[in-house]
Design a protein around this motif. Structure first.
Motif: not given
Length: 64
Positions: A15-29
């Motif tokens: 899930r999206c870390d901002r809103c809980g919608a389905a995650a589509r993008v992963r950002a590795v810091l």
């Protein structure tokens, strides 16, 4: 030689870390850790993620 970044595909439970919608993008810091975003929030935060030199994985999106 730097290691190769490998990531597991996102699934329907990611899930999206901002809103809980389905995650589509992963950002590795670069400092460690990762953030998952829906497409809307990925678009919203993309400039800052690039400034931070995050590795953006859009191929991680789950199949529908």
């Amino acid at each position: 030689m730097p290691g190769t970044l490998t990531s597991t595909p996102l699934t329907a439970v990611d899930r999206c870390d901002r809103c809980g919608a389905a995650a589509r993008v992963r950002a590795v810091l670069p400092a460690g850790g990762e953030l998952l975003f829906c497409q809307h929030h990925a678009n919203e935060h993309m400039d800052r993620l690039r400034e931070l030199e995050a590795v953006i994985d859009t191929d991680a999106a789950p199949a529908v």
